[in-house]
Design an enzyme around this catalytic site. Sequence first.
Site, PDB file in Angstrom:
ATOM      1  N   PHE A 165       0.837  -1.208   0.000  1.00 48.70           N
ATOM      2  CA  PHE A 165       0.000   0.000   0.000  1.00 48.70           C
ATOM      3  C   PHE A 165       0.867   1.250   0.000  1.00 48.70           C
ATOM      4  O   PHE A 165       1.869   1.321   0.718  1.00 48.70           O
ATOM      5  CB  PHE A 165      -0.866   0.069   1.263  1.00 48.70           C
ATOM      6  CG  PHE A 165      -1.850  -1.049   1.437  1.00 48.70           C
ATOM      7  CD1 PHE A 165      -3.118  -0.974   0.872  1.00 48.70           C
ATOM      8  CD2 PHE A 165      -1.529  -2.175   2.196  1.00 48.70           C
ATOM      9  CE1 PHE A 165      -4.046  -1.992   1.060  1.00 48.70           C
ATOM     10  CE2 PHE A 165      -2.449  -3.192   2.385  1.00 48.70           C
ATOM     11  CZ  PHE A 165      -3.711  -3.103   1.813  1.00 48.70           C
ATOM     12  N   ASP A 166       0.459   2.246  -0.762  1.00 48.37           N
ATOM     13  CA  ASP A 166       0.954   3.600  -0.566  1.00 48.37           C
ATOM     14  C   ASP A 166       0.266   4.141   0.691  1.00 48.37           C
ATOM     15  O   ASP A 166      -0.728   3.577   1.164  1.00 48.37           O
ATOM     16  CB  ASP A 166       0.609   4.448  -1.799  1.00 48.37           C
ATOM     17  CG  ASP A 166       1.014   5.902  -1.639  1.00 48.37           C
ATOM     18  OD1 ASP A 166       2.037   6.175  -0.982  1.00 48.37           O
ATOM     19  OD2 ASP A 166       0.305   6.768  -2.179  1.00 48.37           O
ATOM     20  N   GLY A 167       0.781   5.256   1.220  1.00 50.15           N
ATOM     21  CA  GLY A 167       0.200   5.817   2.433  1.00 50.15           C
ATOM     22  C   GLY A 167      -0.871   6.856   2.173  1.00 50.15           C
ATOM     23  O   GLY A 167      -2.073   6.566   2.178  1.00 50.15           O
TER      24      GLY A 167
ATOM     25  N   ASP B 275      -2.016   6.093  -5.336  1.00 47.42           N
ATOM     26  CA  ASP B 275      -2.859   7.116  -5.961  1.00 47.42           C
ATOM     27  C   ASP B 275      -2.097   7.911  -7.015  1.00 47.42           C
ATOM     28  O   ASP B 275      -2.697   8.738  -7.709  1.00 47.42           O
ATOM     29  CB  ASP B 275      -3.411   8.068  -4.897  1.00 47.42           C
ATOM     30  CG  ASP B 275      -2.322   8.959  -4.308  1.00 47.42           C
ATOM     31  OD1 ASP B 275      -2.483  10.191  -4.308  1.00 47.42           O
ATOM     32  OD2 ASP B 275      -1.300   8.414  -3.853  1.00 47.42           O
TER      33      ASP B 275
END
Length: 300
Positions: free
Chosen positions: A166-168, A281
Site C-alpha cells: 500500500f501507498d500511504g 494514488d
Amino acid sequence: VLQKDPSEALVIAVTTRAIFNLEEEHKLYLEKGKEEYTRHQLANQDKPLPPGTAFAFIQAAQYVNEKILENSPAEKDLFDILVLSNNSPESGVRIINSTKHYGLEISKFCFVSDEDSTQYLRSHGVKLFLSANRTDVCNALQRGVSAALVFQQEVQAPSTQLRVAFDGDAVLFSDETDQVFQEQGLEGAVQYERAMEAVPMGEGPLKAFAMHLGKMRKKFSQETSPIRTYLVTARSGRDMGIRAIKTLREWGLPIDEAFFMDGAPKGPILAQIQPHIFFDDGLHNIQGARSVGVPSAWVP
C-alpha cells in the site's frame, strides 16, 4: 466451492477484464460491437482466457483461505470472490468456464449487461472492487466501496503467500497532508506533520480493506502467516514517518514492512518485494511499478 457468509467474509469483487486478459475481446467489442463480441465469446466458450492482472492476487487469496481452514475448519472470516461483469449472461459462459479451468474458488457471478454494475456492490457486502474500467472505479468509490483501477499486464505469479503493498497518503491514510503539500510546499507539509504528530491521520479509501486484511493476518504468527503487508510511501521517514507509524499503531493495523522512500522511485523496492498487488494514488508510481512487472492498481 465452500459457501461463504458475506456478513463475515472479506468480499472482493473483480471484473472479468481485471481477472482475465480480455484485451483482444475488448478491442473487438469497441470496433465491431456487442453482437460480434458475443458471437466470438460463444464460439470460444470452451477456450480458457489467459490470466489477467488480478489473477495471481485471487489465487493467493484462495491460498490464504486454505491455510485459515487448516487451522480452524469452522472459520468464517475468509476471502469471498465475486465476479462482476458487464457481459451478457450468454457471453458469460466463457468466463465461468475459465474460472473452472484454473480451479479458482469462485461461485458468485453477476452478469449485468448495459447497466452500471457497481450498483450491486453494497448489496453483496463488497469490501474491495477491482476493475479495468475507470468509470466503474469512480462509481464504486462514490458508493463508498474501496476500489482501484487495474492496468492489464503480463504477471509472473510470485510466492503463494499473499503479498499486498500500500501507498500511504490518499490510499491507507486521508489526503490531508497531500493537500497541505499542494498549498504550502514540502516545508509546509513537514511543519504540519510535526505539529500533528500525536494526532492519527484520517482514513483513506483502502483503510477498511486493509483493516480486514490485518484482522485475518492476526490469526497467524509472523513466521507462519500466509499474508504479508507492506507500506511503501514517498514520505520521509525522518520528517514524516513517525505520524504514519503512530497512526497504524492507533488503528491496530499490523504492517510487516514499511519503506519511507523520501520521494525516491518505488519501482526498485517493489521489484524486490514482488507483491501480488500494489495500490497507489500516483500514476507515476503505478507506471514505475508496472515497468518492473509488479501488478498495480490505481486509487483515483
